[in-house]
Design a protein around this motif. Sequence first.
Motif, PDB file in Angstrom:
ATOM      1  N   THR A  35      -4.444  -4.563  -3.353  1.00 21.99           N
ATOM      2  CA  THR A  35      -4.780  -5.230  -2.101  1.00 21.99           C
ATOM      3  C   THR A  35      -5.464  -6.553  -2.376  1.00 21.99           C
ATOM      4  O   THR A  35      -5.127  -7.584  -1.796  1.00 21.99           O
ATOM      5  CB  THR A  35      -5.711  -4.334  -1.264  1.00 21.99           C
ATOM      6  OG1 THR A  35      -5.127  -3.053  -1.175  1.00 21.99           O
ATOM      7  CG2 THR A  35      -5.921  -4.910   0.109  1.00 21.99           C
ATOM      8  N   PHE A  43     -13.609  -0.718  -4.376  1.00 20.45           N
ATOM      9  CA  PHE A  43     -13.554  -2.152  -4.131  1.00 20.45           C
ATOM     10  C   PHE A  43     -14.659  -2.894  -4.877  1.00 20.45           C
ATOM     11  O   PHE A  43     -14.447  -3.969  -5.416  1.00 20.45           O
ATOM     12  CB  PHE A  43     -13.629  -2.436  -2.628  1.00 20.45           C
ATOM     13  CG  PHE A  43     -13.215  -3.831  -2.295  1.00 20.45           C
ATOM     14  CD1 PHE A  43     -11.893  -4.213  -2.421  1.00 20.45           C
ATOM     15  CD2 PHE A  43     -14.153  -4.765  -1.895  1.00 20.45           C
ATOM     16  CE1 PHE A  43     -11.504  -5.504  -2.141  1.00 20.45           C
ATOM     17  CE2 PHE A  43     -13.768  -6.066  -1.620  1.00 20.45           C
ATOM     18  CZ  PHE A  43     -12.437  -6.434  -1.734  1.00 20.45           C
ATOM     19  N   ASN A  58     -12.978   0.616   3.565  1.00 19.73           N
ATOM     20  CA  ASN A  58     -13.363   1.523   2.496  1.00 19.73           C
ATOM     21  C   ASN A  58     -12.132   1.939   1.702  1.00 19.73           C
ATOM     22  O   ASN A  58     -11.215   2.549   2.243  1.00 19.73           O
ATOM     23  CB  ASN A  58     -14.046   2.749   3.137  1.00 19.73           C
ATOM     24  CG  ASN A  58     -14.412   3.780   2.101  1.00 19.73           C
ATOM     25  OD1 ASN A  58     -14.336   3.532   0.908  1.00 19.73           O
ATOM     26  ND2 ASN A  58     -14.809   4.952   2.576  1.00 19.73           N
ATOM     27  N   PHE A  59     -12.116   1.611   0.431  1.00 20.57           N
ATOM     28  CA  PHE A  59     -10.965   1.958  -0.387  1.00 20.57           C
ATOM     29  C   PHE A  59     -11.124   3.310  -1.059  1.00 20.57           C
ATOM     30  O   PHE A  59     -10.273   3.739  -1.795  1.00 20.57           O
ATOM     31  CB  PHE A  59     -10.745   0.889  -1.470  1.00 20.57           C
ATOM     32  CG  PHE A  59     -10.087  -0.338  -0.934  1.00 20.57           C
ATOM     33  CD1 PHE A  59      -8.715  -0.412  -0.846  1.00 20.57           C
ATOM     34  CD2 PHE A  59     -10.842  -1.407  -0.506  1.00 20.57           C
ATOM     35  CE1 PHE A  59      -8.102  -1.535  -0.352  1.00 20.57           C
ATOM     36  CE2 PHE A  59     -10.231  -2.535  -0.004  1.00 20.57           C
ATOM     37  CZ  PHE A  59      -8.859  -2.601   0.079  1.00 20.57           C
ATOM     38  N   PHE A  87      -6.199   7.600   3.894  1.00 19.14           N
ATOM     39  CA  PHE A  87      -6.429   6.347   3.178  1.00 19.14           C
ATOM     40  C   PHE A  87      -6.420   5.170   4.152  1.00 19.14           C
ATOM     41  O   PHE A  87      -7.301   4.301   4.120  1.00 19.14           O
ATOM     42  CB  PHE A  87      -5.344   6.167   2.117  1.00 19.14           C
ATOM     43  CG  PHE A  87      -5.219   4.766   1.593  1.00 19.14           C
ATOM     44  CD1 PHE A  87      -6.121   4.291   0.658  1.00 19.14           C
ATOM     45  CD2 PHE A  87      -4.203   3.928   2.039  1.00 19.14           C
ATOM     46  CE1 PHE A  87      -6.012   3.003   0.177  1.00 19.14           C
ATOM     47  CE2 PHE A  87      -4.098   2.645   1.564  1.00 19.14           C
ATOM     48  CZ  PHE A  87      -5.003   2.173   0.632  1.00 19.14           C
ATOM     49  N   MET A 138      -5.149   0.881  -5.623  1.00 15.90           N
ATOM     50  CA  MET A 138      -4.910   0.360  -4.281  1.00 15.90           C
ATOM     51  C   MET A 138      -5.833  -0.827  -3.998  1.00 15.90           C
ATOM     52  O   MET A 138      -5.404  -1.831  -3.435  1.00 15.90           O
ATOM     53  CB  MET A 138      -5.146   1.446  -3.225  1.00 15.90           C
ATOM     54  CG  MET A 138      -4.243   2.641  -3.343  1.00 15.90           C
ATOM     55  SD  MET A 138      -2.511   2.220  -3.453  1.00 15.90           S
ATOM     56  CE  MET A 138      -2.228   1.651  -1.820  1.00 15.90           C
ATOM     57  N   ALA A 139      -7.095  -0.693  -4.382  1.00 11.79           N
ATOM     58  CA  ALA A 139      -8.035  -1.792  -4.132  1.00 11.79           C
ATOM     59  C   ALA A 139      -7.609  -3.034  -4.910  1.00 11.79           C
ATOM     60  O   ALA A 139      -7.628  -4.146  -4.380  1.00 11.79           O
ATOM     61  CB  ALA A 139      -9.448  -1.372  -4.531  1.00 11.79           C
ATOM     62  N   LEU A 185      -9.329   2.616   5.108  1.00 11.46           N
ATOM     63  CA  LEU A 185      -9.090   1.214   4.800  1.00 11.46           C
ATOM     64  C   LEU A 185      -9.486   0.341   5.989  1.00 11.46           C
ATOM     65  O   LEU A 185     -10.047  -0.735   5.828  1.00 11.46           O
ATOM     66  CB  LEU A 185      -7.608   1.028   4.481  1.00 11.46           C
ATOM     67  CG  LEU A 185      -7.241  -0.309   3.855  1.00 11.46           C
ATOM     68  CD1 LEU A 185      -8.008  -0.480   2.565  1.00 11.46           C
ATOM     69  CD2 LEU A 185      -5.756  -0.379   3.606  1.00 11.46           C
ATOM     70  N   PRO A 199      -7.502   5.098  -5.930  1.00 11.74           N
ATOM     71  CA  PRO A 199      -8.308   4.170  -5.126  1.00 11.74           C
ATOM     72  C   PRO A 199      -8.464   2.800  -5.792  1.00 11.74           C
ATOM     73  O   PRO A 199      -8.377   1.776  -5.124  1.00 11.74           O
ATOM     74  CB  PRO A 199      -9.658   4.886  -5.021  1.00 11.74           C
ATOM     75  CG  PRO A 199      -9.351   6.318  -5.206  1.00 11.74           C
ATOM     76  CD  PRO A 199      -8.195   6.376  -6.155  1.00 11.74           C
ATOM     77  N   SER A 223       0.842  -1.196   0.000  1.00 17.87           N
ATOM     78  CA  SER A 223       0.000   0.000   0.000  1.00 17.87           C
ATOM     79  C   SER A 223       0.880   1.249   0.000  1.00 17.87           C
ATOM     80  O   SER A 223       0.593   2.216  -0.699  1.00 17.87           O
ATOM     81  CB  SER A 223      -0.943  -0.010   1.197  1.00 17.87           C
ATOM     82  OG  SER A 223      -0.234   0.249   2.376  1.00 17.87           O
TER      83      SER A 223
END
Lengths: 294, 531, 549, 327
Positions: free
Chosen positions: D297, D90, D78-79, D70, D293-294, D74, D290, D22
């Motif tokens: 992840t 997400f 919540n992304f 963020f 990152m989602a 998270l 976002p 992240s």
Amino acid sequence: MIAQTLRTWWKWWKWWPFRHNELPKLFLCAYVLLALAAPLLAPQNPYDPTQIFAWEASSAPGTPSGGGYVYWLGTDGLGRDIASTILYGLRISLMVSVISSAIAAAIGLAAGVSAAFFGRWVDIVIMRLVDLQLSLPTMLVALIAIVTLGPSIDRIILALVIVQWAAYARMVRGVALGERGKPYVDAARLLRLPTHRILFRHVLPNSVPPVVTLIPIEIGHAIALEATLSFLGLGVPVDKPSLGSAVANGFQYLLTGQYWISLFPGLALFGLIASINFVGEDLRRRLDPRREPQ
Amino acid sequence: MQKSSHLKTIRLIALLGGIASAAFFTSPVAAQELRVATSYKLMTLDPQFADLNENTSLLSHIYERLVYQDERLNPVPGLALSWKRLSDTQWQFKLRENVRFHDRSPFTADDVVYSLERVRSVLKPPSGSFQSYTQSIKAVRATDPLTVLIETTASAPALPLALSSIFIMPHPSSGFRSTEELNSAAVPPIGTGPYKFASWQSGERLKLTRNDDYWGGKPAWSEVDFRVMESPAARVAALTTGEVDLADSLPARDVATLKQRGVTVVSASAARSNFLQFDVDRDPLPGVTDKAGKPIPNPFKDKRVREALSVATDRPLLSDKILLGYGTAAAQLFPNGLPGTSAKLVATPPDYEKAKALLAEAGLSDGFNVVLAGPAGRYPGDAESLQAIAQNWARIGVRAQPVVAPFSVFATKRSAGEYPLWYGGCSGDSVSLCLDTVLASPNAERKTGANNYGRYRNPAFDDLLMKAQAIEEGPERNAALAAATEFVLADYPIVPLYHFHLIAGYGKHVSAYSVHPRGWTTAMQAVPTGE
Amino acid sequence: MTDAAFFAPLLEVRNLSLQYRSPGGPIPILHDISLYLKQGEVVGIIGESGAGKSTLGNAILGLLPPAFEQSDGTICISGMDLDRIDSRQGEALRRRRISAVFQDHTTSLDPLMSVGAQIAETIRAAEPTLCSEDVYRRVVALLKQVEIDDAERRFRDRPHQFSGGQRQRIVIAMALAGSPDLIVADEPTSALDATVQKQILALLRHLVEETGISILLVTHDMGVIAEIADRVVVMRHGHIAEQNAVSVVLDQPQNDYTRRLLAAVPKIRLTGDSVDTSVADTISVPALAIGGHGITKTFPLGRSVLPLMNSRRKAALQDISFDLLPGAITGVVGESGSGKSTLGRIFAGLEQADAGTIRIGEEIVDASRSSRKTGLLGRVQMIFQDPSVSLNPRMTIEKALRESVRYGARATGNGSGSLGAMMDRVGLSRSLLARYPHQLSGGQKQRVAIARALLARPQIIVADEPTSALDVSVQAEILDLLKEIVAEQNVTVLFISHDLAVVQALCRFVYVLKAGQIADSGSSDFIFTRSQSPYTRSLIDARPRRFTH
Amino acid sequence: MTLFSAVFGRMGQAVVLLFVMSLIGFVGIHAVGNPVFNIVNVETATVEDIQRATIALGLDQPIWRQYLVFAEDLLSGNFGISYVYHLPAFSLVMEKLPATLELAVVAMLLAATLGVLIGLVAGRQPGTRLDRTILRASVFALSIPSFWLSMMLILGGAILAGRFPSGGRGATARLFGSDWSVLTVDGLRHLVLPALALAIPNIALIARLTRAGTIEVEGLDFIRFCRAKGLSPHRILLRHTLPNISVPIVTIIGLQFGGMLAFAVVVETIFAWPGIGKLLIDSIQLLDRPVVMATLTFVSVAFVTLNALVDLFQAVLDPRVRLPRKG
């Protein structure tokens, strides 16, 4: 009649390149020579805008050029001679992969041997890093690295090093741990040899051979990875295509029947990786103590 | 032949997958259904969220504007039947009668007030891009149910054009609708448009049905199915297989194949241009060196250098080879013939000798090195053009290093001042807008020069432009704009390259399709094949 | 069945020659081998490594890889030539009548299948018509026959839940499952401890007597032959050197090679005329004392994520104290897992103990500290078990030895002269100095290892099973060399071995280790003749009687 | 290592992995560019518009503060909202999951079946001409860069033969609230080429592994024993060889499957297959943080989970795994 056909087949079969283990090596040598001699062999320097004629873009293979030579493999969408692009692209692909693999191997070797020999926290720290990196797909790591670093040839090399070092480190550590437990190292310890001597004279020379087998594989990977990154538009600069970006340039023309733009660089790329892999395979078999019947 | 091999394929696949049920075959096309493959991914159902063709193109089926722009970009009546300038700062709009929203509620002046107020004061960033169209408005009033009076802060002769960008929404009983509310589809989008909202998957699909009560008569198609296909190859494939009846933004290189397969291809120059823009302000300028790699003073301050590069650019090469004929060599901001363009500005073939002479005059006969930046894949032919131009310029000794990046990266770096010379684009409802954003001096108060990243300043031109813009919509205004354009381009602040063509293709269910220079893709542009 | 078949021996190999097809042309492996085996007979095939004995066994089993080629001769079962009859029939016959037991009990069983299922599978392969009830009963009976306790309960256990000896019993049960006439047993006991080996051999003999089965036993160990075989075939370099009844071969060997082989086998003497009566039954600490005191070592059981949670540990050595006779060889004997190697390594400073001290003369060193820091490392040299890994494969012999000279504890700085002399001393040609280890034979490598240890001029040498990886004839030479060198150079040697005979031949004082504790100790004389320790007695009894006087 | 500590270790590793990922992803994207240029129409927007949009997205804040925001979001799962699609990041990933999943599953099924079969054929007769041919073919297959393979499949299957579509997902049918291509004939036609592109290198990989495993296992005494006692080759293969080589094969299948979820980037891009890989590469190019990152992840979690599943499977398959290893 049948006998005649069979005989002809046999004659050709004899010439099939991969019946003999030597041929991939010849191919590879030829590749390296072609890459080295590219400026002498290529009719055009595809990186020099004064030598390219965009009005001759997308010429089919065999079209004569305005420069007095023939586009034997055609030109791409910007008028670059495909044959010259392949020769020059070969240079970039080989350079990037060999340099990155060499650096990665050096780092991996140092990290792996240190981890194995010093153990304790050195081992933990290095191996955590290795685990971290290996627990993600290489493509993803390369992607993130190149996005973060920004595209240019030196950054690509850096990204490839980041992707590759861990594989070396893990392998070296495994091998070195095995070597470290062997009696000859115990014997060396019993002589109270300085640590560096045990490391460099005993453990390291014996850890290298298995690692050597990894190098061709990783060079092959590096070439493919660089090509993939370039294909995705994250690699080498647009006006200096590597084999990968040369293929990428042709992708959009593939559907319109201008197959040569991506087919020929792709074949060259494929042949290069294949011959490296065959040579690597051969090398591995030679160095493997439990030789498979072949 | 075709059919049997097709069947064989299907059988093969059925075998492969182990599924041989005919129940899964796609249902036949409903009568008068239009299936469209579009490059525009619809990301929001809020018609006032973002000023992107992505949204406005598709939402214009549901919502309508007061004023339309026809294919010559002239304003024509939409929901407003007529408009009149009462004074320097007052405009009166007479609305169309007997117009109903999809929920049967009548369309009135209150809806116009609501819609304009929503844009002006309710929507918060990032959804504020429509505010540039309403920035001149001081107040909006409904004088009677079919009359709207708009007061502007200053003289706003082009207000009707500005309103051609704003969709009218029905005003709810209380408060303003939020973007989230509209996107959640709990409140289905309701407008006055020819088609009603049926269903939506963000970025993938929009389905519409005919609005039988449409004021303009019964719309041609009973149903419209927009499928978002961002990849050009996918749109081409869908069109070839007959999966869709219409596709937009087709790549020029696929046209020949498409025609072979019985697809009709139509195209038109887009109301826009792509050009190279110089940084004429900073000194020293990053990315510019002499041939030995040593920094040199900003060469683009010299008009002769700018002219030399313009003269040395092979525009026919770009339009004919890079864009494969689906582009028009450009010498101004909009394609010749549209309002505000000048017939005198015509692209000429390159003249390398003249360019060399100009460079020599400027004391740069040895040429120089320069970074030539641009986005990759944002516009047709963008990255390729840079490389072709680098080839052109190499002939006069200027070594351009093309640097391409994804658009957002390119834009970030451009606004950070990392480039000396770059590829840009301009589009909008009128030439006036482009002149304002690209060539007018940056001026925060007048909100001009937003895209003038090169900080080109020409006070004489600014004056000419301001005077032209003060004239009310019409031939006189257009002539003045053309004259201003001629004046400023003689100073070579930018190198216009080409106006690319918008290419659309359609299959046998469509009999005609007119490409709109603004780049919209709508069912209204398509005429069904008669039964 | 014809009369001829009835009277024919169960197995007959006639003039068998085998070669291996290699890229460089065929390499002959077996020459003109003829032997026979009768019903209820145990025939041993003995030979040193490379004699071709295992190849012969595999040829009889029909398990040779395709690269092997039978160039001449026949293999007959009950008078039927396996090669002459239709190959599928031949295979079927071979499978029904011959079974096998292999050496490595860790790979002889499918690790993923319960032992019961594996035996049941074998029974079904032989008798497909049997109902599952009967099969189960047969399996349990077989397990009982090979003396697996609690057979019903252990039916479902996987191989890794059994000990090595038990696994080998299960393998034998599997070999018996198809009711074969002949079992080819390839080194069935050489991976086992002597006491277990004894039990397994007894079991095999018992089975032969009970069921009338025949066994072809392939081994390198004369002791095993002496224990169980009726007749013996001595092989060397792919030829049969001698073939006769066991008693004849052991007592009046006809062949030179057999004679040498027999002479090399170490023998235990249980009679009173001891090697050396000067050593007392316990060591009274002399002036220059060498030894260890209270040495304890544990290993963690498994690894845990949290370092502090390693509470479960397995004791390898518990409070061991020992003394060495200066200038003589002191032996440590024990079965595998008794901790004898760990003791040697701690003493040499290669491993850290948990507690305990090591005394070398006046000096007393804490064995639980880093041996590099305490100075223990370097005082003791070692000779390791497997010579193939105890020399750095990337160093020439000369470099390896020179390193020893240069870094040895009492380095005197004399150059290559001493290297050459040392080569002479350990009985190696000086020309070998330029070679790499892989160019040397096992015995030569072990001599180099001894030279390396000596060149460091240590006071003490730990020899950890220095001969157990070598052929018997080579083993004898190496043992002689060790003996001579100790006498000459006045070094103190701790000799670790599992082989009682070797220990008796070399050592003046002996410690017997059992599960990390000293079970018995005393002068060699005492241990072998008078000790009443039941463990010591059981070790001695496990030795083949033939080589015990 | 016990199973418990293995799972425990994996979890710890996953947490560290996620944190580092992240951080790198976040800072990396921040360094590359400002996503605001993709959100506003730069050709018509004023400088103010851009400025306001930047503030609205919180991009004017210092990077560390942005990261804290963020991270806080998270922790509540919540992304954030996609900059480009204006949807929760997400759920966007989850929406694309079926496409990637079905592609990967079909490709892996293909690769596993063919790979094991071919590997067994080769491994049972090492050194023969057939074996050498298979070995060589596998080196070739592993040498083809995936993007070129995809292009050649398009050239052969779509352009020359005209049998399969060159891209896109085709018709889908709804099941369990998601759209699946495998349920329609048209969808299957679209699936063939990309699935082949993903499968071919894996066929080679699995075949090589199976071959090596077969040679190793068949050389072990217990298989020789099985042969000596006359078990049918069929039974030896099914009951003994296959279970014993399955551990490394399952491991590689697990790893490659995880790789496919992410590595499909190239294949999905070329075939315009709207899956996670395409979403990732698009989002990277659009700097849609976002979503990036989602996606990262999700892929990391999927990877770690798959690894843990592989461990678990090994333990179930091979009883020895549970025992402490010899020190």
